[in-house]
Motif scaffolding. Structure first.
Motif, PDB file in Angstrom:
ATOM      1  N   GLY A 173       0.801  -1.222   0.000  1.00 60.23           N
ATOM      2  CA  GLY A 173       0.000   0.000   0.000  1.00 60.23           C
ATOM      3  C   GLY A 173       0.829   1.265   0.000  1.00 60.23           C
ATOM      4  O   GLY A 173       0.448   2.259  -0.610  1.00 60.23           O
ATOM      5  N   LEU A 174       1.990   1.245   0.702  1.00 64.12           N
ATOM      6  CA  LEU A 174       2.861   2.415   0.679  1.00 64.12           C
ATOM      7  C   LEU A 174       3.553   2.478  -0.672  1.00 64.12           C
ATOM      8  O   LEU A 174       4.192   1.511  -1.104  1.00 64.12           O
ATOM      9  N   GLU A 175       3.445   3.617  -1.342  1.00 63.13           N
ATOM     10  CA  GLU A 175       4.045   3.788  -2.667  1.00 63.13           C
ATOM     11  C   GLU A 175       4.741   5.141  -2.750  1.00 63.13           C
ATOM     12  O   GLU A 175       4.286   6.124  -2.152  1.00 63.13           O
ATOM     13  N   LEU A 176       5.840   5.181  -3.481  1.00 64.24           N
ATOM     14  CA  LEU A 176       6.538   6.442  -3.721  1.00 64.24           C
ATOM     15  C   LEU A 176       6.483   6.768  -5.205  1.00 64.24           C
ATOM     16  O   LEU A 176       6.359   5.881  -6.056  1.00 64.24           O
ATOM     17  N   LEU A 177       6.545   8.048  -5.496  1.00 62.24           N
ATOM     18  CA  LEU A 177       6.449   8.510  -6.888  1.00 62.24           C
ATOM     19  C   LEU A 177       7.839   8.536  -7.504  1.00 62.24           C
ATOM     20  O   LEU A 177       8.719   9.292  -7.069  1.00 62.24           O
ATOM     21  N   GLY A 178       8.055   7.678  -8.499  1.00 68.75           N
ATOM     22  CA  GLY A 178       9.346   7.620  -9.169  1.00 68.75           C
ATOM     23  C   GLY A 178       9.598   8.842 -10.033  1.00 68.75           C
ATOM     24  O   GLY A 178       8.684   9.610 -10.356  1.00 68.75           O
ATOM     25  N   LYS A 179      10.849   9.019 -10.422  1.00 70.82           N
ATOM     26  CA  LYS A 179      11.222  10.186 -11.234  1.00 70.82           C
ATOM     27  C   LYS A 179      10.579  10.163 -12.614  1.00 70.82           C
ATOM     28  O   LYS A 179      10.500  11.194 -13.291  1.00 70.82           O
TER      29      LYS A 179
END
Length: 311
Positions: free
Chosen positions: A205-211
């Protein structure tokens, strides 16, 4: 091809090797996964149990520990209060904040209110005071490795985080009644502080926004924590170490029917620390974005207004 998998690093590794590895992961992702940290496992297990017990208390009892006058700095913040910067909908969570116990007569008391402790569950104060202390020490170790990566003395951050305004948050995302689509429990946001140490991200569920604009999963393996760069460290390093936008969502409607718990420790500078760009992070290709310094507490208050915790 953009990198899409965060490395899992060991804090038990050689300090120099770990410094390079976490610095590189921060520079690439703004995030890292770290195992072998020195926080007692039995204490963590006890903390999860107490957190669940507290959030299961009657709503009126929980709300008796909510003080809007201190902008959620300590005690309870009800469901649906916080909102990601620029978002239209409030986050679907409730939480409890624990801060540093300052020595009597501290000049920082105006910006760091005393802790609030619930009458139940039993043992709450003792467990979370000790867990806070262990998080604090682990965070200081991580910062010493980051200092080395940045070409600073390993103790560079020590004075800045002494009596720092760090906050441990006990988070509860209650069950949601949805039948289709995705449930966004915490909208896309960046953290305010230096670094965040997060327990409880094992459930997807935890997601980070890639470049490249794509979302990357940041769910660590069992026994590891997620650590990410906050806006203060991004500003201090002139964006050499980026504060990456991230969110919490459910991968499918079925998981929305269950509670989700997590425990981030937001490691902050002391309130009177001036955030001034590090000279070694300024180059012809990366000119100083912040020629004017700002006190850590002024920066914090500005951001608290943006996320709805302070009016």
């Amino acid at each position: 091809m953009p990198l899409t998998t965060l490395p899992v690093l060991s804090l038990a590794d050689d300090a120099t090797a770990f410094s390079q590895a976490i610095g590189d992961s921060f520079k690439t992702f703004g995030f890292a996964m770290v195992k072998d940290f020195n926080i007692d496992r039995a204490l963590i297990d006890r903390a999860w149990k107490l957190s669940e017990e507290f959030f299961a208390l009657p709503e009126a009892e929980k709300r008796s520990y909510h003080d809007p006058a201190i902008a959620g700095a300590r005690g309870y913040t009800p469901f649906g209060t916080e909102i990601a910067k620029g978002a239209k909908a409030h986050d679907l969570k409730e939480f409890w904040h624990i801060g540093r116990d300052l020595p009597a007569g501290s000049p920082l008391a105006d910006s760091m209110p005393p802790n609030v402790w619930p009458a139940r569950p039993a043992g709450f104060q003792e467990v979370f005071q000790e867990l806070y202390a262990q998080f604090d020490r682990t965070g200081a170790t991580i910062l010493s490795r980051i200092a080395t990566y940045l070409g600073l003395d390993e103790h560079w951050f020590d004075a800045g985080i002494e009596d720092g305004n760090s906050v441990m948050r006990l988070l509860h995302y209650p069950p949601l009644d949805i039948t289709d689509g995705e449930a966004i429990r915490a909208g896309a946001h960046g953290d305010i502080n230096l670094i965040t140490l997060l327990l409880g991200a094992e459930e997807a569920g935890l997601e980070l926004l890639g470049k490249d604009g794509e979302w990357i999963s940041a769910s660590p393996p069992e026994g590891a924590m997620v650590i990410n760069v906050g806006d203060m460290l991004e500003r201090l390093t002139n964006h050499v170490l980026p504060s990456t936008i991230h969110r919490v969502r459910n991968p499918n409607p079925e998981r929305a029917r269950f509670s989700r718990y997590s425990m981030p420790f937001f490691l902050h500078l002391r309130s009177d620390f001036p955030i001034a760009t590090l000279p070694q992070c300024v180059t012809a290709e990366n000119p100083d974005r912040y020629p004017q310094s700002i006190l850590a507490d002024d920066f914090l208050q500005q951001r608290l207004r943006e996320i709805g915790l302070k009016k």
